[in-house]
Design a protein around this motif. Structure first.
Motif, PDB file in Angstrom:
ATOM      1  N   TYR A  16       0.828  -1.200   0.000  1.00  0.00           N
ATOM      2  CA  TYR A  16       0.000   0.000   0.000  1.00  0.00           C
ATOM      3  C   TYR A  16       0.868   1.259   0.000  1.00  0.00           C
ATOM      4  O   TYR A  16       1.969   1.277   0.563  1.00  0.00           O
ATOM      5  CB  TYR A  16      -0.914   0.027   1.231  1.00  0.00           C
ATOM      6  CG  TYR A  16      -2.012  -1.002   1.229  1.00  0.00           C
ATOM      7  CD1 TYR A  16      -3.266  -0.714   0.701  1.00  0.00           C
ATOM      8  CD2 TYR A  16      -1.813  -2.266   1.777  1.00  0.00           C
ATOM      9  CE1 TYR A  16      -4.287  -1.649   0.707  1.00  0.00           C
ATOM     10  CE2 TYR A  16      -2.821  -3.212   1.787  1.00  0.00           C
ATOM     11  CZ  TYR A  16      -4.052  -2.893   1.240  1.00  0.00           C
ATOM     12  OH  TYR A  16      -5.056  -3.830   1.247  1.00  0.00           O
ATOM     13  N   VAL A  70      -3.047  -1.387  10.784  1.00  0.00           N
ATOM     14  CA  VAL A  70      -3.337  -2.555   9.942  1.00  0.00           C
ATOM     15  C   VAL A  70      -3.822  -3.690  10.830  1.00  0.00           C
ATOM     16  O   VAL A  70      -3.440  -3.808  11.999  1.00  0.00           O
ATOM     17  CB  VAL A  70      -2.091  -3.004   9.143  1.00  0.00           C
ATOM     18  CG1 VAL A  70      -1.709  -1.960   8.115  1.00  0.00           C
ATOM     19  CG2 VAL A  70      -0.911  -3.298  10.062  1.00  0.00           C
ATOM     20  N   LYS A 112      -4.590  -5.239   6.156  1.00  0.00           N
ATOM     21  CA  LYS A 112      -5.464  -4.249   5.540  1.00  0.00           C
ATOM     22  C   LYS A 112      -5.474  -2.990   6.400  1.00  0.00           C
ATOM     23  O   LYS A 112      -5.660  -3.067   7.616  1.00  0.00           O
ATOM     24  CB  LYS A 112      -6.884  -4.807   5.382  1.00  0.00           C
ATOM     25  CG  LYS A 112      -6.986  -5.900   4.328  1.00  0.00           C
ATOM     26  CD  LYS A 112      -8.431  -6.337   4.113  1.00  0.00           C
ATOM     27  CE  LYS A 112      -8.522  -7.383   3.015  1.00  0.00           C
ATOM     28  NZ  LYS A 112      -9.925  -7.818   2.779  1.00  0.00           N
ATOM     29  N   GLU A 118     -10.814   0.769   2.932  1.00  0.00           N
ATOM     30  CA  GLU A 118      -9.366   0.708   3.177  1.00  0.00           C
ATOM     31  C   GLU A 118      -8.765   2.101   2.972  1.00  0.00           C
ATOM     32  O   GLU A 118      -8.638   2.578   1.847  1.00  0.00           O
ATOM     33  CB  GLU A 118      -8.709  -0.312   2.252  1.00  0.00           C
ATOM     34  CG  GLU A 118      -9.169  -1.744   2.487  1.00  0.00           C
ATOM     35  CD  GLU A 118      -8.465  -2.729   1.577  1.00  0.00           C
ATOM     36  OE1 GLU A 118      -7.575  -2.299   0.804  1.00  0.00           O
ATOM     37  OE2 GLU A 118      -8.805  -3.916   1.611  1.00  0.00           O
TER      38      GLU A 118
END
Length: 593
Positions: free
Chosen positions: A314, A340, A345, A379
């Motif tokens: 990410y 996370v 995620k 997210e």
């Protein structure tokens, strides 16, 4: 900032659709220009309203979104403030006037994958027509091992840089009105070798000793260092050892956590390899003491969250960064941080600064995670504060990774009406002949000015706090070019507000004091002429709050009510006088016989 009827209508519609926590005002702020990556904030056209610098997702195109009075509030400029570079992979952008001509420039920091070094270029701004020159130098101005810190080394209000060059030498780069930046190696005390700077770095240019002159905070391998300006040179003042037993140490943030007028350093840390047990380490500079705040990272449904120290695919998760802002204007700074879960995620969480009245507390403040605040955005990889509507309340800019793998900017506005007030302070810069004009511009981004205020509370005590403008610039810290102090429910005047600029080559700190500042107002200070603080240009803009409007409405209503009563009584008196005159006219005058 004036708001158009269309913008007000959009806000009303969104408020009608609000859920428990807040509203999504992305369309009001960005319209269709939300598919970018935020890079920095700054008043590019010097009109008092904050613009935004963004990057395209491939990190090759730079755009300036200009603030407007009508929705969308931020939009692409008609002047084409956009530059594309096919061979650059831009990691960081810092706005500032690096040549002192009064126009905002953009410092580009791309990452060279071949040399594994950060390069520095500048897009020079044009003061006359507020445009950018997209032509880069033939070669970078410098190459560094980490992203640079923007600071003012010599106190001339022209931003400079600090970092470690490609030869691992700590260096200042001094920008001047003409010519390339001048490198100046940092002089070690007693000529002893200095440890390498940490990677990634979280240096800061911030006032740590309450003299309103910014000091230099350096994050090095195994230690933190405080360097202070003495006789025009930076000298090592103090070394702080990183506590033992920590497996991971995040980016250093700075805030007056307990609202006592003193700055603390706050660092996200964990003591195990997988970061299953995370803490906030708070360093008290007065007591030279570390405090470890045990934050609850278990959500209500049992999900365990942690700081993202593991490598991630990410964006924005290469560093663990706390972004500071007083979300509810109670005076105590809150944090935005990305966490996370077990599947890595991410989600942005608001850490609310609250009182810790439990006997087991090791510190007088604690941070409570608001798990559901941004849950509907999916997210989210980055969250930062910004006052998009220029009303003194902080909105939250969220970067969301959508289902198709793209990144999208969203703006969250809190729907709770806090019975609190604020004061907003911006210290700009002005140079040369343009400062002698009657209309002084509001200035470009200035790193290092320090602000301190004092106010009498409703209970009769004294509340004070301190902050430094644009103290950090690397790794998408996204600090604002102004400071918002929440004053809580203290409607008194701010008795004293002190402003100081970096000393540089001056022996004493240049400071100026402003008294009796009205709450819910914005104070803009232009330190010109710099050597005469008593002549610094200042402008005060009042932002009426709903409470003030309600008070004014009640006062007007009372006046109208009293005027109506007076009018009725006056009319009754006139009618009575008329009847008496008629009766007098019909009387028989015996004196006339």
């Amino acid at each position: 900032m004036k708001t158009s009827p269309q913008a007000l209508l959009c806000v009303l519609i969104l408020l009608c659709q609000t859920q428990v926590y807040g509203v999504n005002i992305t369309d009001l702020v960005f319209g269709k220009a939300a598919n970018y990556m935020p890079a920095a904030f700054g008043d590019f056209d010097s009109d008092k309203h904050t613009d935004m610098i963004v990057l395209t997702e491939d990190l090759k195109t730079v755009k300036v979104l200009i603030s407007n009075l009508e929705a969308p509030l931020l939009r692409e400029s008609d002047q084409g403030l956009s530059c594309t570079f096919e061979k650059l992979w831009i990691k960081s952008i810092v706005p500032g006037d690096f040549d002192g001509n009064g126009a905002m420039d953009l410092l580009l920091v791309p990452f060279n994958k071949d040399s594994r070094l950060y390069e520095v270029y500048v897009l020079w701004g044009n003061q006359k027509n507020m445009t950018l020159n997209c032509t880069l130098e033939d070669k970078p101005l410098m190459r560094l091992k980490s992203q640079p810190l923007v600071m003012d080394v010599n106190g001339d209000m022209i931003p400079d840089l600090f970092g470690e060059d490609e030869n691992s030498t700590r260096t200042f780069w001094i920008f001047e009105p003409k010519g390339p930046p001048r490198p100046e190696p940092m002089v070690a005390p007693d000529l002893k070798p200095l440890p390498h700077l940490s990677l990634p770095s979280s240096h800061a240019f911030i006032d740590l000793d309450s003299d309103l002159a910014a000091d230099l905070w350096i994050t090095a391998e195994g230690q933190f260092e405080i360097w202070s300006s003495i006789d025009g040179k930076y000298s090592l003042n103090k070394t702080i050892t990183i506590p033992e037993g920590l497996q991971h140490v995040g980016q250093t943030a700075f805030a007056d956590v307990n609202l006592d007028g003193n700055i603390e350093a706050i660092i996200p840390v964990c003591n195990d390899a997988n970061c299953k047990k995370s803490y906030l380490a708070v360093y008290d500079f007065r007591k030279s003491l570390w405090n470890f705040l045990d934050v609850n990272f278990v959500e209500d449904d049992g999900t365990i969250w942690a700081f993202p120290f593991a490598p991630s695919s990410y964006r924005f998760l290469d560093t663990v960064t706390l972004r500071v802002g007083d979300f509810n204007l109670d005076g105590y700074p809150d944090f935005l941080v990305t966490l996370v879960d077990a599947s890595q995620k991410p989600r942005v969480i608001l850490m609310e600064n609250t009182e810790c009245d439990d006997s087991s507390c090791q510190y007088q403040r604690k941070f409570v995670n608001q798990w559901n605040l941004f849950k509907d955005f999916g997210e989210t990889v980055l969250g930062t504060f910004c006052d998009f509507q220029e009303d003194g309340t902080l909105d939250v800019l969220l970067v969301q990774k959508t289902d198709d793998g793209k990144y999208h900017m969203n703006v969250y506005k809190d729907s709770v009406e806090y019975d609190a007030v604020f004061v907003k302070v911006l210290i700009g810069g002005c140079y040369g002949e343009i400062c002698k004009l009657q209309t002084v511009p509001y200035g470009t981004n200035q790193p290092g000015p320090s602000i301190r205020y004092s106010i009498t509370t409703a209970k009769g005590g004294t509340q004070c706090s301190r902050a430094t403008q644009l103290s950090q610039t690397a790794h998408s810290v996204l600090q604002l070019p102004y400071t918002i102090f929440g004053l809580g429910r203290n409607w008194n005047f701010v008795e004293v507000l002190d402003v100081g600029i970096p000393k540089g080559n001056y022996s004493d700190t240049l400071t100026s004091s402003f008294t009796q500042i009205i709450p819910n107002s914005q104070l803009i200070v232009i330190p010109y002429p710099m050597e005469h603080p008593d002549q610094w240009v200042s402008k005060l803009f009042i932002t009426p709050s709903k409470a003030m409007l309600m008070t004014a409405g009640a006062l007007i209503g009372t006046c109208l009510f009293v005027a109506a009563i007076i009018g009725i009584l006056h009319r009754r008196e006139k009618q009575q006088d008329k009847r008496e005159k008629q009766q007098e006219a019909h009387k028989f005058h015996f004196d006339a016989m």
